[in-house]
Design a protein around this motif. Structure first.
Motif, PDB file in Angstrom:
ATOM      1  N   GLN A  68     -23.878  93.224  42.427  1.00  0.00           N
ATOM      2  CA  GLN A  68     -22.786  92.282  42.699  1.00  0.00           C
ATOM      3  C   GLN A  68     -22.960  91.013  41.868  1.00  0.00           C
ATOM      4  O   GLN A  68     -21.997  90.504  41.304  1.00  0.00           O
ATOM      5  N   GLU A 119     -20.311  89.450  39.200  1.00  0.00           N
ATOM      6  CA  GLU A 119     -19.859  88.066  39.357  1.00  0.00           C
ATOM      7  C   GLU A 119     -20.212  87.239  38.123  1.00  0.00           C
ATOM      8  O   GLU A 119     -19.438  86.371  37.709  1.00  0.00           O
ATOM      9  N   ILE A 173     -17.568  88.027  35.469  1.00  0.00           N
ATOM     10  CA  ILE A 173     -16.315  87.313  35.746  1.00  0.00           C
ATOM     11  C   ILE A 173     -16.461  85.842  35.371  1.00  0.00           C
ATOM     12  O   ILE A 173     -15.573  85.253  34.736  1.00  0.00           O
ATOM     13  N   LEU A 217     -11.194  86.530  41.948  1.00  0.00           N
ATOM     14  CA  LEU A 217     -11.765  87.659  42.669  1.00  0.00           C
ATOM     15  C   LEU A 217     -11.286  87.602  44.117  1.00  0.00           C
ATOM     16  O   LEU A 217     -11.560  86.636  44.827  1.00  0.00           O
ATOM     17  N   ILE A 244     -14.660  92.151  46.876  1.00  0.00           N
ATOM     18  CA  ILE A 244     -15.747  92.813  46.169  1.00  0.00           C
ATOM     19  C   ILE A 244     -16.526  93.641  47.177  1.00  0.00           C
ATOM     20  O   ILE A 244     -16.749  93.198  48.312  1.00  0.00           O
ATOM     21  N   VAL A 275     -19.985  98.657  41.888  1.00  0.00           N
ATOM     22  CA  VAL A 275     -19.304  97.483  42.426  1.00  0.00           C
ATOM     23  C   VAL A 275     -17.795  97.666  42.247  1.00  0.00           C
ATOM     24  O   VAL A 275     -17.337  97.981  41.148  1.00  0.00           O
ATOM     25  N   HIS A 276     -17.053  97.473  43.328  1.00  0.00           N
ATOM     26  CA  HIS A 276     -15.598  97.572  43.312  1.00  0.00           C
ATOM     27  C   HIS A 276     -15.023  96.168  43.454  1.00  0.00           C
ATOM     28  O   HIS A 276     -15.475  95.408  44.316  1.00  0.00           O
ATOM     29  N   THR A 277     -14.037  95.850  42.635  1.00  0.00           N
ATOM     30  CA  THR A 277     -13.392  94.536  42.717  1.00  0.00           C
ATOM     31  C   THR A 277     -11.884  94.680  42.793  1.00  0.00           C
ATOM     32  O   THR A 277     -11.309  95.628  42.258  1.00  0.00           O
ATOM     33  N   GLU A 278     -11.279  93.705  43.437  1.00  0.00           N
ATOM     34  CA  GLU A 278      -9.831  93.511  43.379  1.00  0.00           C
ATOM     35  C   GLU A 278      -9.642  92.104  42.840  1.00  0.00           C
ATOM     36  O   GLU A 278     -10.216  91.138  43.373  1.00  0.00           O
ATOM     37  N   ARG A 279      -8.893  91.982  41.721  1.00  0.00           N
ATOM     38  CA  ARG A 279      -8.779  90.708  41.026  1.00  0.00           C
ATOM     39  C   ARG A 279      -7.347  90.443  40.592  1.00  0.00           C
ATOM     40  O   ARG A 279      -6.549  91.349  40.456  1.00  0.00           O
ATOM     41  N   ASP A 336     -11.143  99.595  34.723  1.00  0.00           N
ATOM     42  CA  ASP A 336     -10.129  98.726  35.320  1.00  0.00           C
ATOM     43  C   ASP A 336      -8.840  99.517  35.457  1.00  0.00           C
ATOM     44  O   ASP A 336      -8.428 100.216  34.517  1.00  0.00           O
TER      45      ASP A 336
END
Length: 132
Positions: A7, A11, A14, A66, A69, A76-80, A113
């Motif tokens: 994570q 981060e 990003i 972000l 997460i 690691v899964h993200t929604e951005r 992505d």
């Protein structure tokens, strides 16, 4: 980076984008990375991935927000919301869901992505969208 928390690695990526720090972005990518902006073809290897990312890093300002997460092992899964301001233009944005696989050495080995291509093309300046 050795045995970095997955994570924290994502981060850091990003944060590097938000600073427009291409050197830091490159340092976080594994030499054998597979980078895919679905629905685009994959970029294999660090040089190809950096070529794929170059039009985004060319923005005058970047603000990746972000929203969520989640971590499962080294994935690691993200929604951005990826926001960009290109020279002479207002802020644009693309919603993205990202999946990152972080290797044991703390570098990103795979990055996928998922986004709407029409939204991406609308967000990019006319000259940059041809490169995507």
């Amino acid at each position: 980076m050795r045995d970095e928390d997955p994570q924290a690695v994502v981060e850091a990526l990003i944060d590097a984008f938000n600073r427009r720090d291409g050197v830091a972005v490159a340092a976080l990518l594994h030499d054998d990375i597979m980078c895919i902006g679905i629905p685009l073809p994959p970029a294999r290897g660090k040089a190809a991935a950096l070529d794929l990312l170059a039009p985004f890093l060319a923005a005058e300002a970047i603000d990746w927000q972000l929203h969520a997460i989640a971590v499962n092992g080294r994935t690691v899964h993200t929604e951005r919301t990826d926001r960009f301001r290109f020279t002479g233009a207002d802020w644009t944005q693309v919603r993205a869901a990202g999946i990152f696989e972080v290797a044991e050495d703390g570098r990103i080995r795979a990055w996928r992505d998922y986004f709407d291509m029409a939204e991406l093309l609308a967000a990019m300046p006319a000259s940059g969208s041809q490169d995507i």
